[in-house]
Design an enzyme around this catalytic site. Structure first.
Site, PDB file in Angstrom:
ATOM      1  N   HIS A 128       0.828  -1.209   0.000  1.00 11.35           N
ATOM      2  CA  HIS A 128       0.000   0.000   0.000  1.00 11.35           C
ATOM      3  C   HIS A 128       0.862   1.259   0.000  1.00 11.35           C
ATOM      4  O   HIS A 128       0.457   2.295   0.516  1.00 11.35           O
ATOM      5  CB  HIS A 128      -0.946  -0.007   1.205  1.00 11.35           C
ATOM      6  CG  HIS A 128      -1.921  -1.148   1.193  1.00 11.35           C
ATOM      7  ND1 HIS A 128      -2.762  -1.435   2.248  1.00 11.35           N
ATOM      8  CD2 HIS A 128      -2.200  -2.084   0.245  1.00 11.35           C
ATOM      9  CE1 HIS A 128      -3.509  -2.499   1.949  1.00 11.35           C
ATOM     10  NE2 HIS A 128      -3.173  -2.912   0.752  1.00 11.35           N
TER      11      HIS A 128
HETATM   12  C1  LIG Z   1       0.465  -7.362  -4.716  1.00  8.33           C
HETATM   13  C2  LIG Z   1      -0.478  -6.265  -4.304  1.00  8.33           C
HETATM   14  C3  LIG Z   1      -1.569  -6.561  -3.485  1.00  8.33           C
HETATM   15  C4  LIG Z   1      -2.449  -5.555  -3.089  1.00  8.33           C
HETATM   16  N1  LIG Z   1      -3.603  -5.889  -2.427  1.00  8.33           N
HETATM   17  C5  LIG Z   1      -4.579  -4.948  -2.282  1.00  8.33           C
HETATM   18  C6  LIG Z   1      -5.880  -5.309  -1.822  1.00  8.33           C
HETATM   19  O1  LIG Z   1      -6.196  -6.484  -1.570  1.00  8.33           O
HETATM   20  N2  LIG Z   1      -6.800  -4.313  -1.667  1.00  8.33           N
HETATM   21  C7  LIG Z   1      -6.519  -3.006  -1.945  1.00  8.33           C
HETATM   22  O2  LIG Z   1      -7.376  -2.156  -1.752  1.00  8.33           O
HETATM   23  N3  LIG Z   1      -5.292  -2.651  -2.402  1.00  8.33           N
HETATM   24  C8  LIG Z   1      -4.339  -3.589  -2.610  1.00  8.33           C
HETATM   25  N4  LIG Z   1      -3.136  -3.230  -3.131  1.00  8.33           N
HETATM   26  C9  LIG Z   1      -2.846  -1.790  -3.346  1.00  8.33           C
HETATM   27  C10 LIG Z   1      -3.535  -1.180  -4.551  1.00  8.33           C
HETATM   28  O3  LIG Z   1      -3.652  -2.120  -5.599  1.00  8.33           O
HETATM   29  C11 LIG Z   1      -2.720   0.051  -4.990  1.00  8.33           C
HETATM   30  O4  LIG Z   1      -2.579   0.931  -3.903  1.00  8.33           O
HETATM   31  C12 LIG Z   1      -3.398   0.817  -6.134  1.00  8.33           C
HETATM   32  O5  LIG Z   1      -3.705  -0.081  -7.179  1.00  8.33           O
HETATM   33  C13 LIG Z   1      -2.500   1.935  -6.639  1.00  8.33           C
HETATM   34  O6  LIG Z   1      -3.174   2.673  -7.651  1.00  8.33           O
HETATM   35  P1  LIG Z   1      -2.472   3.832  -8.478  1.00  8.33           P
HETATM   36  O7  LIG Z   1      -3.493   4.316  -9.458  1.00  8.33           O
HETATM   37  O8  LIG Z   1      -1.864   4.798  -7.553  1.00  8.33           O
HETATM   38  O9  LIG Z   1      -1.289   3.116  -9.245  1.00  8.33           O
HETATM   39  P2  LIG Z   1      -1.333   1.833 -10.304  1.00  8.33           P
HETATM   40  O10 LIG Z   1      -2.641   1.181 -10.188  1.00  8.33           O
HETATM   41  O11 LIG Z   1      -0.124   1.109 -10.065  1.00  8.33           O
HETATM   42  O12 LIG Z   1      -1.328   2.595 -11.681  1.00  8.33           O
HETATM   43  C14 LIG Z   1      -0.189   3.115 -12.269  1.00  8.33           C
HETATM   44  C15 LIG Z   1      -0.183   2.706 -13.737  1.00  8.33           C
HETATM   45  O13 LIG Z   1       0.735   3.531 -14.438  1.00  8.33           O
HETATM   46  C16 LIG Z   1       1.473   2.748 -15.338  1.00  8.33           C
HETATM   47  N5  LIG Z   1       2.724   3.461 -15.580  1.00  8.33           N
HETATM   48  C17 LIG Z   1       3.719   3.714 -14.692  1.00  8.33           C
HETATM   49  N6  LIG Z   1       4.710   4.396 -15.285  1.00  8.33           N
HETATM   50  C18 LIG Z   1       4.332   4.588 -16.579  1.00  8.33           C
HETATM   51  C19 LIG Z   1       4.933   5.228 -17.700  1.00  8.33           C
HETATM   52  N7  LIG Z   1       6.138   5.803 -17.613  1.00  8.33           N
HETATM   53  N8  LIG Z   1       4.255   5.229 -18.875  1.00  8.33           N
HETATM   54  C20 LIG Z   1       3.041   4.646 -18.993  1.00  8.33           C
HETATM   55  N9  LIG Z   1       2.438   4.023 -17.956  1.00  8.33           N
HETATM   56  C21 LIG Z   1       3.066   3.997 -16.766  1.00  8.33           C
HETATM   57  C22 LIG Z   1       1.611   1.410 -14.645  1.00  8.33           C
HETATM   58  O14 LIG Z   1       1.881   0.380 -15.553  1.00  8.33           O
HETATM   59  C23 LIG Z   1       0.264   1.267 -13.942  1.00  8.33           C
HETATM   60  O15 LIG Z   1      -0.687   0.597 -14.726  1.00  8.33           O
HETATM   61  C24 LIG Z   1      -2.217  -4.209  -3.495  1.00  8.33           C
HETATM   62  C25 LIG Z   1      -1.130  -3.906  -4.311  1.00  8.33           C
HETATM   63  C26 LIG Z   1      -0.268  -4.915  -4.737  1.00  8.33           C
HETATM   64  C27 LIG Z   1       0.890  -4.545  -5.618  1.00  8.33           C
END
Ligand SMILES: Cc1cc2nc3c(=O)[nH]c(=O)nc-3n(C[C@H](O)[C@H](O)[C@H](O)COP(=O)(O)OP(=O)(O)OC[C@H]3O[C@@H](n4cnc5c(N)ncnc54)[C@H](O)[C@@H]3O)c2cc1C
Ligand SMILES: *[C@@H]1O[C@H](CO)[C@@H](O)[C@H](O)[C@H]1NC(C)=O
Ligand SMILES: *[C@@H]1O[C@H](CO)[C@@H](O)[C@H](O)[C@H]1NC(C)=O
Ligand SMILES: *[C@@H]1O[C@H](CO)[C@@H](O)[C@H](O)[C@H]1NC(C)=O
Ligand SMILES: *[C@@H]1O[C@H](CO)[C@@H](O)[C@H](O)[C@H]1NC(C)=O
Ligand SMILES: *[C@@H]1O[C@H](CO)[C@@H](O)[C@H](O)[C@H]1NC(C)=O
Ligand SMILES: *[C@@H]1O[C@H](CO)[C@@H](O)[C@H](O)[C@H]1NC(C)=O
Length: 553
Positions: A492
């Site tokens: 997280h």
């Molecule tokens: C293994 C794991 C288990 C988890 N379990 C849970 C759970 O059970 N419940 C829960 O609520 N949360 C859980 N989480 C946490 C939750 O999934 C994350 O906090 C959330 O998805 C983050 O969202 P975000 O939009 O900030 O980033 P992300 O969802 O990571 O989105 C970022 C996106 O940007 C893309 N990106 C990055 N750099 C570039 C670039 N230079 N060019 C183009 N694209 C790019 C990436 O590929 C990615 O798709 C878990 C996370 C993980 C990794």
């Protein structure tokens, strides 16, 4: 003829689906494939749009879908499609999917400078493609703390939930775990709810009744196909800024990205006052890309030869990863694979559990010598039992992010400083005492070997759990030492572009124009017991606010 038959079967399936037969999209090929989803290699070398979103992740997908109601939107996602990939969609393959490491696999391993093995997403849908699926909202107080309007947040949560959140079918283990939490005093029993309430509750899950995962990419079904383009394997290299003289801030006007063949493309904003670039690249990706584009601490950028657009020392600060500590409970019973279904909510910590997809395997899955490792790690399935773990709600310890080099494909260097603050150790000890009481509960006794004391389970866990930290030479089993030595991640991690430090209340990047950041990098705490619900909500929420063109407050 065949096509007609296929259409007929699809319409029968859809009919059953709408009739509430729980028969939606019985196989992967029937999952909606969007007409606007393309590989970057097929994209023109130059294009123009009203909004360009970098990162088709947990926030980026709902945001793009919403903005396309009125505007021309481009979404750049470095990963591939979640559709038709059983590694992403099957709960039983959760650990294998984390372990599977290639330059294009949905999970990308990183190891923090602290020596904790971690993972980040590389897939349309982002973290929702590789996570444990637990779905639980931020509390009302947290929504207010984020500066959001409660009513619109509520509507946005509902918009997300009707597509991707489900009520789990409790397994024998989680029913016992839930009773164990209540016995241990984590009361009251709040039943099934998405809401964040003190006590014990059953939360939602993005895995449906058939164990199929739903992701933030499913929210793209709300997009207007005529106004959105989503490019896969499109890796943003940098944001382009133009200088408009001393009286104006630098203005973002385009994004340079590469397709999988390494060809460079450029996407520009139309010449209109509405256009903006939005970073939704996550807590590692967004600060990394800002720095690569010249917005960050000047001395650091200069040391890597990056031209400084804006000296912003706070980019990359406030990186935080809620520490997880786990105790393993070997069991004489065959236990069904169970992801997180139940949580015990205390002010300072949350207690959850998993089986089959156990934390040992998940952490082993992350054990590799480097980011270029290509062979999958073999997971031993011989372990019978469950894992009970706690997450610190608001660790005081914080760290920072730095670039390793100028390569956008490489993980940046991130330090979380777990347990630097003594209060975090105290909260962890208190949380582990609750975990011990749950393990010692009557409810859980049928899942335990009667001759294994809790103390021996702590020792056993200390001997098998994996991180790359130095251990106390004498003993890791005092709870204080156990917290520090056996710390793992619940994935997280957040921060790096924090609200009020790097972005304002409208999520606009301070000191530049036409650039926002909307994702977990803006968080000053991890909302809810688990953040994905709130991240998806935020994507929808900000899309609606931007469509209305409202100023906040
Ligand atoms: C293994 C794991 C288990 C988890 N379990 C849970 C759970 O059970 N419940 C829960 O609520 N949360 C859980 N989480 C946490 C939750 O999934 C994350 O906090 C959330 O998805 C983050 O969202 P975000 O939009 O900030 O980033 P992300 O969802 O990571 O989105 C970022 C996106 O940007 C893309 N990106 C990055 N750099 C570039 C670039 N230079 N060019 C183009 N694209 C790019 C990436 O590929 C990615 O798709 C878990 C996370 C993980 C990794
Ligand atoms: C921006 O450009 C795109 C592509 O040329 C076009 O479809 C869209 O209508 C333009 N938007 C505005 C507001 O001019
Ligand atoms: C799924 O993961 C396995 C390794 O666990 C790998 O061999 C396979 O190619 C992956 N499938 C896809 C579609 O990526
Ligand atoms: C936008 O305006 C600039 C300068 O006014 C011009 O050079 C450029 O071609 C314009 N772009 C589009 C898409 O109209
Ligand atoms: C990680 O894997 C390597 C090679 O397989 C092994 O030597 C090492 O002991 C493992 N590290 C831990 C902490 O288990
Ligand atoms: C506990 O009991 C099991 C059988 O019920 C046995 O296999 C195991 O060796 C015992 N362990 C200890 C520490 O006595
Ligand atoms: C180990 O124990 C010895 C003797 O009690 C003590 O002096 C030493 O500081 C301890 N080492 C660590 C790393 O705690």
């Amino acid at each position: 003829m065949e096509l007609a038959m296929q259409r007929f079967l699809t319409s029968v399936a859809l009919l059953l689906c709408f009739q509430g037969f729980g028969f939606c999209f019985p196989d992967h090929d029937a999952v909606p494939r969007y007409s606007f989803l393309r590989h970057a290699a097929e994209a023109p070398r130059v294009s123009h749009h009203d909004y360009i979103i970098v990162g088709g992740g947990t926030a980026g997908c709902p945001l793009g879908a919403t903005l396309s109601e009125r505007f021309d939107v481009l979404v750049l996602e470095r990963g591939g499609s979640p559709y038709g990939n059983p590694n992403v969609s099957e709960l039983a393959l959760f650990v294998q999917n984390l372990a599977y490491q290639t330059p294009t696999s949905p999970a990308q391993r990183f190891v923090s400078v602290d020596g904790v093995i971690n993972a980040r997403a590389r897939c349309l849908g982002g973290g929702t493609c590789i996570n444990a699926g637990f779905y639980s909202r931020a509390s009302r107080q947290e929504v207010e703390e984020m500066g959001l309007n409660l009513e619109l947040a509520e509507e946005s949560f509902r918009w997300v939930e009707k597509e991707v959140a489900f009520r789990p079918r409790l397994t024998g283990w989680t029913s016992a775990f839930m009773s164990g939490l209540l016995e241990a005093g984590v009361t009251p029993d709040n039943g099934f709810t998405y809401d964040h309430l003190p006590g014990t509750k059953v939360g939602g899950t993005t895995f449906d009744q058939n164990g199929h995962r739903h992701t933030a990419a499913d929210l793209l079904k709300y997009a207007d196909p005529a106004r959105i383009t989503v490019l896969l394997r499109a890796t943003a290299q940098r944001i382009l800024f133009r200088n408009r003289g001393r009286k104006h801030k630098p203005e973002a006007y385009g994004v340079v990205y590469k397709d999988e063949a390494g060809n460079v493309h450029e996407a520009y904003l139309n010449n209109s006052s509405t256009g903006e670039i939005i970073l939704s690249a996550g807590a590692l990706g967004s600060p990394q890309l800002l720095m690569l584009s010249g917005v960050g601490p000047a001395p650091h950028l200069e040391s890597l030869g990056i031209e400084v657009v804006l000296d912003q020392p706070l980019v990359g600060r406030g990186m935080s990863d809620n520490p997880l500590n786990a105790i393993i409970v070997p069991s004489p019973q065959q236990i069904e694979i169970t992801s997180v279904q139940v949580v015990g909510i205390r002010p300072d910590y949350y207690v959850e559990s998993m089986t089959g997809v156990n934390i040992v395997a998940a952490s082993l899955a992350g054990n590799s010598t480097g980011p270029s490792a290509t062979s999958p790690v073999q997971i031993s399935n011989s372990f019978q039992g469950g894992t009970i773990f706690e997450k610190l709600a608001r660790p005081l310890s914080q760290g920072f992010l730095r670039l390793r080099n100028r390569d956008p494909e490489e993980n940046p260097l991130v330090t979380f400083n777990y347990f630097m603050e003594a209060e975090d150790v105290q909260a962890c000890v208190e949380a582990l005492r609750t975990v011990e009481r749950v393990i010692d509960s009557r409810a859980l006794s049928r899942f335990r070997y009667p001759n294994q004391s809790v103390q021996s389970l702590v020792a056993l866990s200390a001997s098998v759990l994996v991180n790359l930290r130095a251990r106390n030479a004498n003993d890791s089993t005092s709870l204080e030492q156990y917290c520090r030595d056996l710390v793992m991640t619940i994935w997280h991690y957040h921060g790096g572009c924090q609200m009020r430090k790097v972005v304002d209340h409208d999520y606009k990047v301070l000191g530049v124009d036409a650039l926002r950041i909307i994702d977990g990098s803006t968080f000053t705490f991890s909302p809810g017991t688990n953040p994905q619900a709130t991240v998806m909500m935020l994507g929808r929420y900000m899309g609606v606010r931007m469509l209305k063109g409202h100023k906040f407050h």
